[in-house]
Scaffold this motif. Structure first.
Motif, PDB file in Angstrom:
ATOM      1  N   ILE A 487       0.828  -1.208   0.000  1.00  0.00           N
ATOM      2  CA  ILE A 487       0.000   0.000   0.000  1.00  0.00           C
ATOM      3  C   ILE A 487       0.862   1.256   0.000  1.00  0.00           C
ATOM      4  CG2 ILE A 487      -1.690   1.317   1.350  1.00  0.00           C
ATOM      5  CD1 ILE A 487      -2.813  -1.353   2.338  1.00  0.00           C
ATOM      6  N   SER A 488       1.921   1.261   0.790  1.00  0.00           N
ATOM      7  CA  SER A 488       2.795   2.443   0.853  1.00  0.00           C
ATOM      8  C   SER A 488       3.480   2.701  -0.479  1.00  0.00           C
ATOM      9  CB  SER A 488       3.836   2.255   1.964  1.00  0.00           C
ATOM     10  OG  SER A 488       4.632   1.107   1.717  1.00  0.00           O
ATOM     11  N   LYS A 489       3.827   1.616  -1.200  1.00  0.00           N
ATOM     12  CA  LYS A 489       4.440   1.807  -2.521  1.00  0.00           C
ATOM     13  C   LYS A 489       3.427   2.371  -3.518  1.00  0.00           C
ATOM     14  CE  LYS A 489       8.101  -1.675  -2.176  1.00  0.00           C
ATOM     15  NZ  LYS A 489       8.670  -2.932  -2.735  1.00  0.00           N
ATOM     16  N   LEU A 490       2.184   1.871  -3.454  1.00  0.00           N
ATOM     17  CA  LEU A 490       1.151   2.388  -4.346  1.00  0.00           C
ATOM     18  C   LEU A 490       0.863   3.861  -4.071  1.00  0.00           C
ATOM     19  CD1 LEU A 490      -1.379  -0.612  -4.380  1.00  0.00           C
ATOM     20  CD2 LEU A 490       0.175   0.105  -6.215  1.00  0.00           C
ATOM     21  N   ILE A 491       0.853   4.222  -2.794  1.00  0.00           N
ATOM     22  CA  ILE A 491       0.636   5.626  -2.427  1.00  0.00           C
ATOM     23  C   ILE A 491       1.757   6.498  -2.971  1.00  0.00           C
ATOM     24  CG2 ILE A 491       0.526   7.249  -0.502  1.00  0.00           C
ATOM     25  CD1 ILE A 491      -0.881   5.088   1.120  1.00  0.00           C
ATOM     26  N   ALA A 492       2.999   5.988  -2.891  1.00  0.00           N
ATOM     27  CA  ALA A 492       4.141   6.752  -3.396  1.00  0.00           C
ATOM     28  C   ALA A 492       4.065   6.935  -4.906  1.00  0.00           C
ATOM     29  CB  ALA A 492       5.439   6.049  -3.009  1.00  0.00           C
ATOM     30  N   LEU A 493       3.516   5.919  -5.623  1.00  0.00           N
ATOM     31  CA  LEU A 493       3.395   6.020  -7.082  1.00  0.00           C
ATOM     32  C   LEU A 493       2.295   6.988  -7.488  1.00  0.00           C
ATOM     33  CD1 LEU A 493       3.806   2.270  -8.126  1.00  0.00           C
ATOM     34  CD2 LEU A 493       5.457   4.118  -8.462  1.00  0.00           C
ATOM     35  N   VAL A 494       1.170   6.946  -6.754  1.00  0.00           N
ATOM     36  CA  VAL A 494       0.032   7.790  -7.098  1.00  0.00           C
ATOM     37  C   VAL A 494       0.251   9.239  -6.702  1.00  0.00           C
ATOM     38  CG1 VAL A 494      -2.428   8.190  -6.670  1.00  0.00           C
ATOM     39  CG2 VAL A 494      -1.578   5.858  -6.969  1.00  0.00           C
ATOM     40  N   LYS A 495       0.891   9.426  -5.547  1.00  0.00           N
ATOM     41  CA  LYS A 495       1.095  10.778  -5.029  1.00  0.00           C
ATOM     42  C   LYS A 495       2.066  11.540  -5.917  1.00  0.00           C
ATOM     43  CE  LYS A 495       2.149  13.180  -0.699  1.00  0.00           C
ATOM     44  NZ  LYS A 495       2.614  13.006   0.693  1.00  0.00           N
ATOM     45  N   PRO A 496       1.706  12.707  -6.407  1.00  0.00           N
ATOM     46  CA  PRO A 496       2.622  13.460  -7.276  1.00  0.00           C
ATOM     47  C   PRO A 496       3.831  13.953  -6.500  1.00  0.00           C
ATOM     48  CG  PRO A 496       0.713  14.804  -6.695  1.00  0.00           C
ATOM     49  CD  PRO A 496       0.434  13.416  -6.184  1.00  0.00           C
ATOM     50  N   PRO A 497       4.987  14.005  -7.146  1.00  0.00           N
ATOM     51  CA  PRO A 497       6.189  14.487  -6.448  1.00  0.00           C
ATOM     52  C   PRO A 497       6.067  15.957  -6.085  1.00  0.00           C
ATOM     53  CG  PRO A 497       6.594  14.263  -8.806  1.00  0.00           C
ATOM     54  CD  PRO A 497       5.243  13.662  -8.548  1.00  0.00           C
ATOM     55  N   LYS A 498       6.703  16.302  -4.983  1.00  0.00           N
ATOM     56  CA  LYS A 498       6.645  17.695  -4.534  1.00  0.00           C
ATOM     57  C   LYS A 498       7.409  18.600  -5.488  1.00  0.00           C
ATOM     58  CE  LYS A 498       6.193  16.683   0.406  1.00  0.00           C
ATOM     59  NZ  LYS A 498       6.791  16.878   1.749  1.00  0.00           N
TER      60      LYS A 498
END
Length: 509
Positions: A487-498
């Protein structure tokens, strides 16, 4: 505030010269039992139980519970100084306690462990004092599905919050489950995975595995590194204790969270061992210095020690209020109560007020006495690090062998200890975590029993794990922890980079 007046009456009951003497003797014996690998608090209480038959029930229970408190304190000593857990619940303490001692801060490591143990027990005793009726009603709702859900949450949280590769954690845990299944099937009575060896009928004892994996495995690694015992010149004085106490308030949130985890696992009952692992995992996940865990962080000592002592103390509540032992030691104490003619349960608080509140008062005073005893002897324990490795290594091996032999008085257990020592050495060389295997080995059979009992009740319907809000919530949290790395990896992929807000201000090369 009837509880407060009853507690003061309990202090009046225990504050006699004989009871105070028994308290000190019990603490000292408990520390020695905790230091010696393989003996354990439950075994120590069981061995010394016959000595109390001539005492009054109140004096007897004070001495036996103080042995337990002492064992809880003492288990941290060999974990921190030698990386050998004196007690099962001290395994998580080795992760940061031992590295910190190797840095020359043995005093700070031991002081942190002892003080955290006291804080965990103190908060648990407060809970016992004021929340006995509510906790008793809550624990009555637990059946096989709820017990299995708690074990599942423990396993899954270790996968989701463990360091390193989740696949290595799962592989290590799978081996622990396989070892836990050896012996007699408690449901059908049939033998499993014994391969014709009579010695395997009783299965692999957790303490023998721990002694080998951590004790012998660490000796083999130290021998490979050139017979150098790190941290042998460590020196401490009373100033170290005071300096460490000044640092500990910074971890108040970790202490409080770990105490809550410990009390939960002690009452439900889950036990001090999974409580220490779970508290360590939560602390690593939520701490700002989580990346440094395993390298000698005081917070990594505070979390497991607070949780273990809180769980060990909280386990007394269901034993007294319901007659349900929350730990192996509580089970031995339950047998003592029956021998003394006392029937645990709600009526015990009505018919035997002096006994119950004297015991609760002794928990406050016993842990305070225990903290004073272990802190005043910290220099003695730390001085062990100054003994040359060429002398201390054979002593450790002999202590491990004695501890392994005394579990079943069998020479075969010593050979098992050596085998587990080689496995521990290989795991460390290949960077596989030992803790998941140890956790699965100690809790695997209990989790299996609870699951199979739940399946018998539901006639094989797995939906029983979501049959009520309590078990459904625990199972849901367990599944969340299991899949948290994904789940944390999926969140990192979906979340746009700052967006770098200073990008436009940088000069172009």
């Amino acid at each position: 505030m009837d509880e407060v007046s009853a507690l003061f009456h309990g202090f009046a009951v225990i504050l006699t010269p004989m009871n105070l003497l028994l308290m000190v003797v019990g603490i000292v014996l408990g520390v020695l039992i905790g230091v010696l690998p393989g003996l354990g608090g439950a075994n120590g209480v069981a061995i010394l139980l016959p000595l109390t038959f001539t005492m009054s029930p109140t004096s007897a229970i004070i001495m036996l519970t103080c042995i337990y408190w002492g064992a809880l304190f003492g288990g941290a000593i060999t974990s921190i100084l030698f990386n050998i857990p004196g007690e099962p619940w001290s395994v998580a303490t080795t992760f940061d306690g031992y590295p910190l001692a190797q840095k020359g801060e043995a005093g700070a490591s031991l002081t942190s462990a002892f003080t955290s143990s006291f804080v965990g027990a103190f908060l648990a005793v407060i809970m016992i004092t004021f929340m006995a009726p509510l906790v008793a009603k809550f624990a009555l709702r637990f059946g096989p599905p709820e017990f299995f859900a708690v074990y599942l949450l423990t396993f899954c949280s270790f996968v989701g919050m463990g360091k390193g590769s989740p696949f290595k954690v799962l592989g290590s845990m799978a081996l622990g489950f396989a070892l836990a299944s050896v012996g007699m099937d408690t449901v059908t009575g049939q033998l499993r995975l014994t391969f014709g060896f009579e010695e395997f009928m009783r299965g692999f004892d957790f303490l023998i595995a721990v002694i080998g994996l951590f004790g012998i495995g660490e000796i083999l690694l130290s021998m490979e590194e050139g017979l150098a015992f790190k941290g042998k010149s460590a020196k401490i004085d009373p100033k170290v204790v005071l300096q460490t106490w000044k640092r500990l308030p910074a971890y108040w949130a970790t202490s409080l969270r770990s105490a809550v985890v410990g009390m939960w696992m002690g009452v439900t009952p889950g036990g001090a061992t999974p409580a220490s692992f779970m508290a360590y995992g939560l602390a690593k996940k939520m701490s700002k210095s989580g990346k440094n865990f395993g390298k000698g962080e005081i917070e990594g000592i505070v979390a497991p020690e607070t949780a273990a002592h809180a769980a060990g103390t909280a386990a007394m509540l269901p034993m007294l209020a319901l007659g349900i032992p929350g730990s192996p030691t509580a089970a031995v104490l339950l047998g003592g109560l029956l021998i003394w003619g006392l029937q645990p349960g709600p009526l015990l608080f009505v018919e035997q007020k002096d006994f119950v509140w004297g015991l609760i008062a002794s928990m406050y005073l016993g842990n305070l006495v225990g903290l004073a005893i272990v802190l005043t002897t910290v220099p003695v324990f730390a001085s062990i690090l100054r003994i040359p490795f060429s002398i201390i290594a054979p002593v450790i091996i002999v202590i491990c062998a004695i501890g392994a032999y005394t579990v079943h008085n069998a020479m075969f257990d010593i050979w098992l200890m050596i085998v587990f020592g080689v496995i521990g050495y290989l795991f460390k060389k290949l960077d596989y975590p030992l803790a998941p295997m140890v956790l699965a080995l100690v809790l695997g059979d209990k989790a299996e029993d609870s699951f199979r009992q739940a399946m018998l009740v539901s006639q094989g319907d797995v939906s029983i794990m979501f049959s009520n809000p309590l078990v459904g919530t625990i199972t849901g949290l367990a599944l969340l922890m299991l899949f948290w790395p994904l789940i944390s990896k999926l969140i990192a992929l979906v979340k746009p980079p700052k967006k770098d807000e200073f990008a436009d201000e940088r000069p172009v090369d």
